[in-house]
Write an enzyme that holds these catalytic residues in place. Structure first.
Site, PDB file in Angstrom:
ATOM      1  N   TRP A   1       0.723   2.593   3.301  1.00  0.00           N
ATOM      2  CA  TRP A   1      -0.233   3.079   2.781  1.00  0.00           C
ATOM      3  C   TRP A   1       0.329   4.901   2.690  1.00  0.00           C
ATOM      4  CZ3 TRP A   1      -2.809   1.034  -0.391  1.00  0.00           C
ATOM      5  CH2 TRP A   1      -3.088  -1.189  -0.670  1.00  0.00           C
TER       6      TRP A   1
ATOM      7  N   ASP B   1      -7.701   8.420   6.514  1.00  0.00           N
ATOM      8  CA  ASP B   1      -7.552   7.450   5.651  1.00  0.00           C
ATOM      9  C   ASP B   1      -8.577   5.971   6.601  1.00  0.00           C
ATOM     10  OD1 ASP B   1      -7.307   4.693   4.049  1.00  0.00           O
ATOM     11  OD2 ASP B   1      -5.366   4.741   3.493  1.00  0.00           O
TER      12      ASP B   1
ATOM     13  N   LYS C   1     -12.866  -3.289   3.298  1.00  0.00           N
ATOM     14  CA  LYS C   1     -12.501  -4.119   4.377  1.00  0.00           C
ATOM     15  C   LYS C   1     -13.957  -3.926   4.943  1.00  0.00           C
ATOM     16  CE  LYS C   1      -7.974  -3.214   2.307  1.00  0.00           C
ATOM     17  NZ  LYS C   1      -7.706  -1.875   2.135  1.00  0.00           N
TER      18      LYS C   1
HETATM   19  C1  LIG Z   1      -6.585  -0.804   2.246  1.00  0.00           C
HETATM   20  C2  LIG Z   1      -6.393   0.118   2.182  1.00  0.00           C
HETATM   21  C3  LIG Z   1      -5.932   1.232   1.309  1.00  0.00           C
HETATM   22  C4  LIG Z   1      -5.986   0.954  -0.757  1.00  0.00           C
HETATM   23  O1  LIG Z   1      -7.797   0.588  -0.702  1.00  0.00           O
HETATM   24  P1  LIG Z   1      -7.992   0.715  -2.857  1.00  0.00           P
HETATM   25  O2  LIG Z   1      -8.654   1.053  -2.457  1.00  0.00           O
HETATM   26  O3  LIG Z   1      -7.752  -0.416  -2.905  1.00  0.00           O
HETATM   27  O4  LIG Z   1      -7.139   1.929  -2.972  1.00  0.00           O
HETATM   28  C5  LIG Z   1      -5.080   2.471   1.158  1.00  0.00           C
HETATM   29  N1  LIG Z   1      -5.158   3.009   2.677  1.00  0.00           N
HETATM   30  C6  LIG Z   1      -5.660   1.570   3.841  1.00  0.00           C
HETATM   31  C7  LIG Z   1      -5.538   1.778   4.664  1.00  0.00           C
HETATM   32  C8  LIG Z   1      -6.583   0.778   3.585  1.00  0.00           C
HETATM   33  O5  LIG Z   1      -6.135  -0.209   3.929  1.00  0.00           O
END
Ligand SMILES: *Cc1c(COP(=O)(O)O)cnc(C)c1O
Length: 355
Positions: free
Chosen positions: A99, A166, A190
């Site tokens: 990511w 993030d 999540k």
């Molecule tokens: C799941 C995840 C993403 C991607 O998220 P989307 O909403 O599918 O774009 C990005 N960063 C992390 C840390 C993730 O766990």
């Protein structure tokens, strides 16, 4: 048989959150209409948005001067929206996984990107330390929890420049010092809600500093000014987020989530370290309390498929590791009970006993 949901995302939510959301889809506030059928500008929906924002601010102790907005596009769109709004000349990024790498790729479209450190060469089994963040960077981007590899930065780092993070997979699992950040974002699926909404916490006076023109929809100011109502927000996911925020509050807030996460992780990592068949995949000090990755020890590698089947037969759902790590991954988000983790541990112990 009781099922335990260890999916990495979309993932477990408290049953009562799912039920309240399902109910609103059938009959919203006793109106006889579905939440799906009403205008987001209806007087009944505005309080949903307002309360979700207020609870995010309350639970995360977000200081004055920060806005909380709910957008579409997922965390992946934030990989470009962040540099669009904040990167004037140079930004620093910590490369801790897939990511982070995707975020770096997008940032390079907007200016100079300094990768201050990377653990790519060791397949991201640790969080790099001892790096230097250039003092002239516009921001320093981190991925606090590396969902795929199972490493986590659980303490807000010190940085000479504002942080951007993030937090897709560990938001609301611990207290955060929001004042260290210009922006915190994540996909909701999540730890916050169902898929379809993205949360962004943004420091208002950090906006409007870049010289490039920003398309209306990608300019955070548009959504801050309109309270996430510039266009139609994802109403059902926002409603679901509100139910989950209420649940987090009822359970004792992010301090309680932090205690629960540590308790679950301790139980599972203790078993991984004790059990003769398994081993963890990352440096002990960087172990995630959200995504717990483990594999079969080399001498037992051929038992991997057997354990997968054994665990599935005992009600464990979603424990297969990501294809880039292999083995197993037990994602233990806020809604996961200690009982769920104990059931997985019992499975590992029983499997050890019969082999
Ligand atoms: C799941 C995840 C993403 C991607 O998220 P989307 O909403 O599918 O774009 C990005 N960063 C992390 C840390 C993730 O766990």
């Amino acid at each position: 048989m009781k099922k335990y949901n260890f999916n990495a995302g979309p993932s477990i939510l408290p049953r009562e959150v799912i039920e309240a959301t399902a109910q609103a889809c059938l009959d919203f506030n006793g109106s006889g209409l579905s939440l799906m059928e009403i205008s987001h500008r209806a007087k009944d929906f505005q309080p949903v948005m307002d309360e979700a924002v207020a609870l995010m601010k309350e639970l995360l102790d977000i200081p004055e001067g920060y806005a909380v907005i709910f957008l579409g596009g997922g965390a992946s769109l934030q990989f470009c929206q962040v540099p669009y709004n904040f990167l004037e000349k140079k930004a620093a990024y910590l490369n801790t996984g897939v990511w982070a790498k995707k975020a770096i790729k997008e940032a390079k479209l907007f200016g100079e990107v300094v990768e201050v450190a990377s653990s790519a060469e060791s397949t991201y089994t640790f969080i790099p330390k001892g790096y230097t963040v250039p003092a002239d960077a516009d921001y320093f981007h981190i991925t606090t929890n590396n969902t795929i590899y199972g490493t986590e930065i659980r303490k807000d780092p010190d940085s000479p420049v504002p942080l951007v993070a993030d937090m897709s997979s560990d938001i609301l699992s611990r207290p955060i010092d929001v004042s260290k950040y210009n922006c915190i974002y994540g996909g909701a699926q999540k730890n916050l809600s169902m898929a379809g909404v993205t949360f962004v916490i943004v420091k208002e006076d950090a906006l409007g500093k870049v010289s490039r023109p920003i398309p209306t929809m990608l300019d955070y100011r548009t959504h801050v000014e309109k309270g996430s109502m510039f266009n139609t927000p994802p109403v059902v996911p926002v409603y679901c987020a509100l139910q989950n925020l209420k649940w987090v509050k009822k359970m004792g807030g992010v301090e309680a989530m932090d205690r629960r996460a540590n308790e679950r992780a301790c139980i599972l990592y203790d078993e991984i370290d004790r059990n003769k068949l398994f081993r963890g995949t990352v440096e002990a000090e960087d172990r995630s309390v959200m995504n717990i990755c483990f594999v079969m020890k080399d001498e037992y590698k051929d038992l991997e498929a057997d354990f997968m089947k054994f665990a599935t037969d005992h009600g464990m759902v979603g424990v297969k590791g990501h294809r880039s790590v292999g083995g197993f991954r037990a994602s233990c988000y806020n809604a996961m009970s200690v009982e769920g983790v104990q059931a997985l541990v019992a499975c590992m112990q029983e499997f050890e006993r019969v082999h």
